[in-house]
Design a protein around this motif. Structure first.
Motif, PDB file in Angstrom:
ATOM      1  N   PRO A   1       0.830  -1.219   0.000  1.00  0.00           N
ATOM      2  CA  PRO A   1       0.000   0.000   0.000  1.00  0.00           C
ATOM      3  C   PRO A   1       0.851   1.249   0.000  1.00  0.00           C
ATOM      4  CG  PRO A   1       0.003  -1.041   2.179  1.00  0.00           C
ATOM      5  CD  PRO A   1       0.690  -1.989   1.242  1.00  0.00           C
ATOM      6  N   ASP A   2       0.377   2.255  -0.722  1.00  0.00           N
ATOM      7  CA  ASP A   2       1.071   3.539  -0.789  1.00  0.00           C
ATOM      8  C   ASP A   2       0.661   4.381   0.416  1.00  0.00           C
ATOM      9  OD1 ASP A   2       2.214   5.944  -1.331  1.00  0.00           O
ATOM     10  OD2 ASP A   2       1.386   6.149  -3.362  1.00  0.00           O
ATOM     11  N   ASN A   3       1.578   4.492   1.391  1.00  0.00           N
ATOM     12  CA  ASN A   3       1.258   5.222   2.617  1.00  0.00           C
ATOM     13  C   ASN A   3       1.140   6.723   2.408  1.00  0.00           C
ATOM     14  OD1 ASN A   3       1.224   2.884   4.184  1.00  0.00           O
ATOM     15  ND2 ASN A   3       3.434   2.924   4.459  1.00  0.00           N
ATOM     16  N   SER A   4       1.508   7.197   1.205  1.00  0.00           N
ATOM     17  CA  SER A   4       1.399   8.631   0.936  1.00  0.00           C
ATOM     18  C   SER A   4      -0.017   9.019   0.510  1.00  0.00           C
ATOM     19  CB  SER A   4       2.391   9.043  -0.158  1.00  0.00           C
ATOM     20  OG  SER A   4       2.052   8.434  -1.394  1.00  0.00           O
ATOM     21  N   LEU A   5      -0.842   8.014   0.190  1.00  0.00           N
ATOM     22  CA  LEU A   5      -2.209   8.306  -0.219  1.00  0.00           C
ATOM     23  C   LEU A   5      -3.020   8.810   0.968  1.00  0.00           C
ATOM     24  CD1 LEU A   5      -3.043   5.244  -2.513  1.00  0.00           C
ATOM     25  CD2 LEU A   5      -2.545   7.579  -3.236  1.00  0.00           C
ATOM     26  N   ILE A   6      -3.855   9.794   0.720  1.00  0.00           N
ATOM     27  CA  ILE A   6      -4.713  10.341   1.769  1.00  0.00           C
ATOM     28  C   ILE A   6      -6.162  10.131   1.353  1.00  0.00           C
ATOM     29  CG2 ILE A   6      -5.380  12.406   3.043  1.00  0.00           C
ATOM     30  CD1 ILE A   6      -2.591  13.502   2.575  1.00  0.00           C
ATOM     31  N   LEU A   7      -6.871   9.325   2.114  1.00  0.00           N
ATOM     32  CA  LEU A   7      -8.275   9.058   1.841  1.00  0.00           C
ATOM     33  C   LEU A   7      -9.111   9.712   2.940  1.00  0.00           C
ATOM     34  CD1 LEU A   7      -8.015   5.284   0.877  1.00  0.00           C
ATOM     35  CD2 LEU A   7      -8.007   7.259  -0.646  1.00  0.00           C
ATOM     36  N   ARG A   8      -9.929  10.651   2.547  1.00  0.00           N
ATOM     37  CA  ARG A   8     -10.753  11.364   3.530  1.00  0.00           C
ATOM     38  C   ARG A   8     -12.227  11.053   3.299  1.00  0.00           C
ATOM     39  NH1 ARG A   8      -7.079  15.366   1.814  1.00  0.00           N
ATOM     40  NH2 ARG A   8      -5.568  15.975   3.420  1.00  0.00           N
ATOM     41  N   GLU A   9     -12.931  10.914   4.400  1.00  0.00           N
ATOM     42  CA  GLU A   9     -14.379  10.726   4.348  1.00  0.00           C
ATOM     43  C   GLU A   9     -15.022  12.003   4.873  1.00  0.00           C
ATOM     44  OE1 GLU A   9     -17.796   8.070   6.631  1.00  0.00           O
ATOM     45  OE2 GLU A   9     -15.703   7.433   6.696  1.00  0.00           O
ATOM     46  N   PHE A  10     -15.542  12.815   3.962  1.00  0.00           N
ATOM     47  CA  PHE A  10     -16.100  14.119   4.341  1.00  0.00           C
ATOM     48  C   PHE A  10     -17.540  13.967   4.819  1.00  0.00           C
ATOM     49  CE2 PHE A  10     -12.739  15.218   1.348  1.00  0.00           C
ATOM     50  CZ  PHE A  10     -12.120  16.279   1.974  1.00  0.00           C
ATOM     51  N   ILE A  11     -17.836  14.600   5.935  1.00  0.00           N
ATOM     52  CA  ILE A  11     -19.227  14.669   6.387  1.00  0.00           C
ATOM     53  C   ILE A  11     -19.765  16.086   6.186  1.00  0.00           C
ATOM     54  CG2 ILE A  11     -18.735  15.255   8.807  1.00  0.00           C
ATOM     55  CD1 ILE A  11     -21.056  13.322   9.532  1.00  0.00           C
ATOM     56  N   TYR A  12     -18.851  17.037   5.961  1.00  0.00           N
ATOM     57  CA  TYR A  12     -19.239  18.427   5.719  1.00  0.00           C
ATOM     58  C   TYR A  12     -18.172  19.069   4.852  1.00  0.00           C
ATOM     59  CZ  TYR A  12     -20.478  23.335   6.677  1.00  0.00           C
ATOM     60  OH  TYR A  12     -20.832  24.655   6.559  1.00  0.00           O
ATOM     61  N   LEU A  13     -18.602  19.797   3.809  1.00  0.00           N
ATOM     62  CA  LEU A  13     -17.634  20.519   2.982  1.00  0.00           C
ATOM     63  C   LEU A  13     -18.315  21.727   2.355  1.00  0.00           C
ATOM     64  CD1 LEU A  13     -14.742  19.077   0.998  1.00  0.00           C
ATOM     65  CD2 LEU A  13     -16.068  20.925  -0.019  1.00  0.00           C
ATOM     66  N   ASP A  14     -17.714  22.872   2.585  1.00  0.00           N
ATOM     67  CA  ASP A  14     -18.236  24.136   2.062  1.00  0.00           C
ATOM     68  C   ASP A  14     -17.411  24.499   0.821  1.00  0.00           C
ATOM     69  OD1 ASP A  14     -18.909  26.793   1.531  1.00  0.00           O
ATOM     70  OD2 ASP A  14     -19.278  27.232   3.640  1.00  0.00           O
ATOM     71  N   ARG A  15     -17.901  24.091  -0.349  1.00  0.00           N
ATOM     72  CA  ARG A  15     -17.129  24.293  -1.578  1.00  0.00           C
ATOM     73  C   ARG A  15     -16.884  25.766  -1.905  1.00  0.00           C
ATOM     74  NH1 ARG A  15     -16.348  20.757  -6.869  1.00  0.00           N
ATOM     75  NH2 ARG A  15     -15.445  22.335  -8.225  1.00  0.00           N
ATOM     76  N   PRO A  16     -17.876  26.657  -1.788  1.00  0.00           N
ATOM     77  CA  PRO A  16     -17.592  28.071  -2.089  1.00  0.00           C
ATOM     78  C   PRO A  16     -16.438  28.636  -1.252  1.00  0.00           C
ATOM     79  CG  PRO A  16     -19.949  27.722  -1.989  1.00  0.00           C
ATOM     80  CD  PRO A  16     -19.320  26.450  -1.510  1.00  0.00           C
TER      81      PRO A  16
END
Length: 281
Positions: free
Chosen positions: A9-24
């Protein structure tokens, strides 16, 4: 047969599970740093390999190398997503650090935080007890109207339904954001989340998350933040009305949770008001 080796596995990968995101707000941050946002870009992939000839030989079918190379090319159009924009912003911190990562701290370090500072906080998030009560009660009342029509005609039920109708007008949810290594519960952030930016139900907000945002305001002594707003706009209940309302919750059914206190409505110094951009695991 030798089993195929599994790729590490590539330990540099970042996998995030967003529950809130304000795109603007995310786009505002990025465009301010990079003088605009690239929403789409082309990516070309070229592959080279040996060229082979096939044919019928005196002793059967044969394949022989013809010399030279063949070239395949593919073109992709990639579009910026919420997650990719956030990763782009986050990666800029490695080039020019601008994020304050808050973990263990003391009172002096807390006081040194400044308005406008961008922070990432590993924290316990919780809703106001009133928020939970009203959401649960709304679900129960809807069921009662289906199975027992007309059963909610007494004065107390009518008053509670009126509160619920007022609350439905709100498009924000107040949350407490308590750093996991906070020296005391009073050192916390508070925020108003825009419900349109939620990626799950409000009940899933309670738990351990990382919060990325900017410090909007440091509360002064005797200054309060409305964690839960019962009335729309700038209207608010006076101390007497607030006390009377809280009394009404003391004898509520256990299924609605613990009775609320003043701290479920107003939060004071030394808490700080945060403008959240993303909440994720």
């Amino acid at each position: 047969m030798t089993p195929a080796k599994q790729k590490k596995p590539d330990n540099s990968l970042i996998l995030r599970e967003f529950i809130y995101l304000d795109r603007p707000k995310l786009e505002d941050f990025l465009s301010g740093i990079e003088d605009g946002i690239v929403r789409q870009y082309k990516e070309e992939k070229r592959e080279q390999g040996a060229r082979w000839n096939g044919g019928v030989k005196p002793h059967g079918v044969g394949i022989e190398r013809a010399g030279g190379v063949s070239e395949l090319s593919s073109e992709f159009i990639k579009e910026a997503t919420d997650a990719s924009l956030f990763q782009r912003l986050y990666s800029l911190d490695k080039e020019t650090p601008f994020i304050t990562h808050i973990s263990k701290f003391d009172e002096k370090q807390w006081e040194e935080l400044k308005e406008g500072q961008v922070v990432e906080v590993e924290s316990e998030i919780d809703l106001s007890a009133l928020e939970k009560i009203f959401d649960t009660a709304a679900d129960i009342l809807e069921l009662m109207e289906v199975f027992q029509p007309g059963s909610l005609s007494d004065e107390k039920s009518k008053q509670f339904i009126a509160y619920l109708q007022l609350q439905k007008r709100s498009n924000t949810t107040g949350v407490r954001i308590e750093p996991v290594k906070s020296p005391a519960p009073k050192y916390q952030f508070v925020a108003s989340l825009q419900n349109d930016n939620l990626r799950a139900s409000k009940s899933e907000l309670s738990g351990t998350y990382k919060v990325f945002g900017r410090i909007k305001r440091k509360l002064k002594r005797n200054e309060k933040f409305d964690l839960f707003k019962l009335l729309p706009g700038e209207m608010s209940l006076g101390s007497k009305e607030l006390g009377e309302m809280l009394k009404g919750f003391k004898d509520m059914p256990p299924m609605l949770g613990k009775p609320p206190t003043v701290k479920d409505i107003k939060v004071g110094y030394p808490a700080m008001v945060l403008t959240p951009v993303a909440i994720y695991r």
